[in-house]
Design an enzyme around this catalytic site. Structure first.
Site, PDB file in Angstrom:
ATOM      1  N   HIS A 125       0.874  -1.182   0.000  1.00 33.60           N
ATOM      2  CA  HIS A 125       0.000   0.000   0.000  1.00 33.60           C
ATOM      3  C   HIS A 125       0.913   1.235   0.000  1.00 33.60           C
ATOM      4  O   HIS A 125       2.030   1.179   0.529  1.00 33.60           O
ATOM      5  CB  HIS A 125      -0.829  -0.060   1.285  1.00 33.60           C
ATOM      6  CG  HIS A 125      -1.895   0.970   1.411  1.00 33.60           C
ATOM      7  ND1 HIS A 125      -1.635   2.266   1.807  1.00 33.60           N
ATOM      8  CD2 HIS A 125      -3.231   0.902   1.220  1.00 33.60           C
ATOM      9  CE1 HIS A 125      -2.775   2.940   1.852  1.00 33.60           C
ATOM     10  NE2 HIS A 125      -3.755   2.141   1.505  1.00 33.60           N
ATOM     11  N   ASP A 202       3.165  -4.678   7.981  1.00 32.73           N
ATOM     12  CA  ASP A 202       1.958  -3.869   7.867  1.00 32.73           C
ATOM     13  C   ASP A 202       0.762  -4.813   8.041  1.00 32.73           C
ATOM     14  O   ASP A 202       0.416  -5.574   7.132  1.00 32.73           O
ATOM     15  CB  ASP A 202       1.952  -3.190   6.490  1.00 32.73           C
ATOM     16  CG  ASP A 202       0.657  -2.442   6.219  1.00 32.73           C
ATOM     17  OD1 ASP A 202      -0.288  -2.547   7.039  1.00 32.73           O
ATOM     18  OD2 ASP A 202       0.576  -1.761   5.173  1.00 32.73           O
ATOM     19  N   GLN A 205      -4.437  -5.169   6.992  1.00 35.44           N
ATOM     20  CA  GLN A 205      -5.452  -6.089   6.452  1.00 35.44           C
ATOM     21  C   GLN A 205      -5.480  -7.423   7.189  1.00 35.44           C
ATOM     22  O   GLN A 205      -6.345  -8.251   6.918  1.00 35.44           O
ATOM     23  CB  GLN A 205      -5.213  -6.334   4.957  1.00 35.44           C
ATOM     24  CG  GLN A 205      -5.418  -5.105   4.099  1.00 35.44           C
ATOM     25  CD  GLN A 205      -6.813  -4.496   4.238  1.00 35.44           C
ATOM     26  OE1 GLN A 205      -7.772  -5.166   4.646  1.00 35.44           O
ATOM     27  NE2 GLN A 205      -6.938  -3.228   3.936  1.00 35.44           N
ATOM     28  N   LYS A 228     -10.515  -0.599  10.555  1.00 45.12           N
ATOM     29  CA  LYS A 228     -10.706  -1.780   9.698  1.00 45.12           C
ATOM     30  C   LYS A 228     -11.079  -3.000  10.526  1.00 45.12           C
ATOM     31  O   LYS A 228     -11.313  -4.067   9.993  1.00 45.12           O
ATOM     32  CB  LYS A 228      -9.421  -2.082   8.927  1.00 45.12           C
ATOM     33  CG  LYS A 228      -9.058  -1.015   7.893  1.00 45.12           C
ATOM     34  CD  LYS A 228      -7.848  -1.434   7.120  1.00 45.12           C
ATOM     35  CE  LYS A 228      -7.202  -0.301   6.366  1.00 45.12           C
ATOM     36  NZ  LYS A 228      -7.932   0.149   5.189  1.00 45.12           N
ATOM     37  N   CYS A 366      -4.726   2.476  -3.680  1.00 40.43           N
ATOM     38  CA  CYS A 366      -3.481   2.972  -3.058  1.00 40.43           C
ATOM     39  C   CYS A 366      -2.343   1.975  -3.241  1.00 40.43           C
ATOM     40  O   CYS A 366      -1.529   1.753  -2.333  1.00 40.43           O
ATOM     41  CB  CYS A 366      -3.664   3.273  -1.576  1.00 40.43           C
ATOM     42  SG  CYS A 366      -4.864   4.533  -1.246  1.00 40.43           S
TER      43      CYS A 366
HETATM   44  N1  PMP Z   1      -1.677  -0.748   4.609  1.00 41.07           N
HETATM   45  C1  PMP Z   1      -2.623  -1.515   4.047  1.00 41.07           C
HETATM   46  C2  PMP Z   1      -2.268  -2.898   3.587  1.00 41.07           C
HETATM   47  C3  PMP Z   1      -3.923  -1.018   3.913  1.00 41.07           C
HETATM   48  O1  PMP Z   1      -4.862  -1.782   3.335  1.00 41.07           O
HETATM   49  C4  PMP Z   1      -4.215   0.284   4.379  1.00 41.07           C
HETATM   50  C5  PMP Z   1      -5.616   0.861   4.238  1.00 41.07           C
HETATM   51  N2  PMP Z   1      -6.230   0.644   3.019  1.00 41.07           N
HETATM   52  C6  PMP Z   1      -3.198   1.032   4.954  1.00 41.07           C
HETATM   53  C7  PMP Z   1      -1.952   0.478   5.057  1.00 41.07           C
HETATM   54  C8  PMP Z   1      -3.437   2.404   5.476  1.00 41.07           C
HETATM   55  O2  PMP Z   1      -4.294   2.380   6.564  1.00 41.07           O
HETATM   56  P1  PMP Z   1      -4.845   3.731   7.208  1.00 41.07           P
HETATM   57  O3  PMP Z   1      -5.419   4.525   6.069  1.00 41.07           O
HETATM   58  O4  PMP Z   1      -5.888   3.267   8.167  1.00 41.07           O
HETATM   59  O5  PMP Z   1      -3.708   4.417   7.863  1.00 41.07           O
END
Ligand code: PMP
Length: 408
Positions: A125, A202, A205, A228, A366
């Site tokens: 991401h 990270d 998910q 999430k 993203c």
């Molecule tokens: N890493 C991953 C794998 C994600 O899916 C996301 C959110 N889509 C993020 C980071 C970023 O998370 P946040 O916007 O809650 O900071």
């Protein structure tokens, strides 16, 4: 283990938003990878805290402030227990996964030098790419990238081969938010540690679907977001191994993160407060504990199993439709289905599905480098949570059957 009809109805009762309409259609919410919905226990707790216990944390001797502090610290211990961290000092509250990664890149990254190398993967991401690029522009570090195979699994041989004397860090996702691939993070951490390289995972998910065990994975940093995992927005967690956190400079300066301030010399608070400058979202943090209650009462294994069944059921039905191509077919996969329909633009498919009440994500999610790797501008993405049903999956498929002739 199968979730019963009664159980799922009881779960859905806790999410009033699932009863709303989009236009004249019943909402089918399949955008859980972006954010999951929030059960009434969490919402009511936020309401209760705002109307009953709102006072700033760690600041006052008065009863309300003590109560608010206790509630916030209760959540910290809840997180510690949930992820099996060794100490509450290893749990830092942030605004989300994004801020947690920025914290590590800014603070831990201060020890990196020009020519040092960090390893990322092509499925990251942007939150696990751009903070490292910002660091790169400040320090001149090199970013090495692990590729994927046709199923969307990481190339572990290549990962292994990227380590050398200049490697100082590895940062990779536990589960891809596009492909759904569950990465072998324990094995990847072990490989990095063999080279003396610290690791950030990270978990944005992963944390909603499994119970990441810090002792088992052995990683140095693990990050995730409350929104999430059935929790409030604007709250995240950075887990960091104590000795590393202790060796790191503060990320932001301000109230709460100090021991003593003078214009000549300022000393910093102990962990975890050294990394929590300013007033946190203490109401949200306190209410986050109720999200853990929800997941625990529902049962994380049941959540994972139900989502997996939805994944298999929907994948099979999708593949039977004309022109549908799914991206990410790893055997170990979370309940995320990215797909396209023929040459149709993902946005058109998503837009038309929305008109039929189906909420799912379109675009690059993203993860633009991954889209480039796949040679596509984006995908449509359906993702499931424990409250989704097989009837919803059927209605999604029926809606898509109506959309396909319109876009092909
Ligand atoms: N890493 C991953 C794998 C994600 O899916 C996301 C959110 N889509 C993020 C980071 C970023 O998370 P946040 O916007 O809650 O900071």
């Amino acid at each position: 283990m199968e979730i019963t009809k009664e159980e799922i109805e009881n779960i859905r009762e806790k999410f009033p938003i699932l009863r709303r309409k989009v236009g004249d259609k019943d909402l089918i919410y399949l955008d859980n990878t972006a954010t999951s919905q929030t059960p009434v226990e969490v919402v009511e707790d936020i309401n209760y805290l705002y109307t009953h216990t709102k006072a700033n944390v760690h600041r006052g001797v008065h009863t309300l402030s003590q109560e608010a502090t206790d509630l916030q610290e209760h959540t910290r211990r809840r997180v510690q227990g949930w992820i099996n961290a060794s100490s509450f000092e290893e749990i830092i509250f942030t605004r989300g996964t994004t801020e947690a990664i920025n914290l590590v890149a800014s603070s831990f990254g201060q020890r990196f030098r020009e020519g040092d190398e960090i390893i990322l993967t092509v499925m990251e991401h942007h939150a696990n790419i751009v903070p490292w690029q910002l660091l790169q522009s400040r320090t001149g570090i090199k970013i090495r990238v692990v590729d994927i195979n046709d199923k969307g699994e990481l190339d572990l041989d290549q990962y292994r081969s990227l380590f050398n004397d200049r490697t100082v860090f590895a940062s990779f996702t536990h589960i891809s938010n596009v492909l759904g691939t569950v990465n072998p993070v324990k094995e990847m951490t072990r490989i990095a540690h063999e080279h003396g390289v610290p690791v950030l995972v990270d978990g944005a998910q992963a944390a909603p679907h499994l119970r990441p065990d810090m002792q088992d994975i052995g990683c140095d940093f693990y990050v995730f977001s409350a929104h999430k995992m059935y929790g409030p927005t604007g709250i995240g967690v950075l887990y960091g191994r104590k000795e590393l956190l202790e060796s790191m400079p503060p990320y932001q300066g301000g109230g709460e993160m100090i021991k003593h301030v003078s214009f000549e010399h300022t000393t910093f608070a102990d962990l975890p407060f050294k990394f929590e400058a300013g007033t946190p979202d203490f109401v949200g943090i306190a209410a986050f504990a109720k999200a853990f209650d929800f997941m625990e009462e529902t049962g994380i294994d049941l959540i994972a199993e139900h989502e997996h069944q939805l994944l298999e059921y929907t994948t099979e039905k999708l593949l039977a439709l004309p022109g549908v191509k799914i991206y990410g077919t790893a055997p170990d996969k979370a309940a995320v289905i990215s797909f396209n329909v023929g040459d149709a633009h993902n946005y058109d498919v998503g837009f038309l599905l929305d008109k039929l009440g189906v909420a799912l994500r379109t675009g690059h999610h993203c993860a633009q480098p991954l889209m480039e790797r796949l040679g596509i501008p984006g995908t449509v993405r359906a993702s499931f949570a424990v409250y989704n049903t097989f009837e919803e999956a059927d209605r999604f498929i029926e809606a898509l059957k109506r959309v396909i002739p319109m876009v092909m």
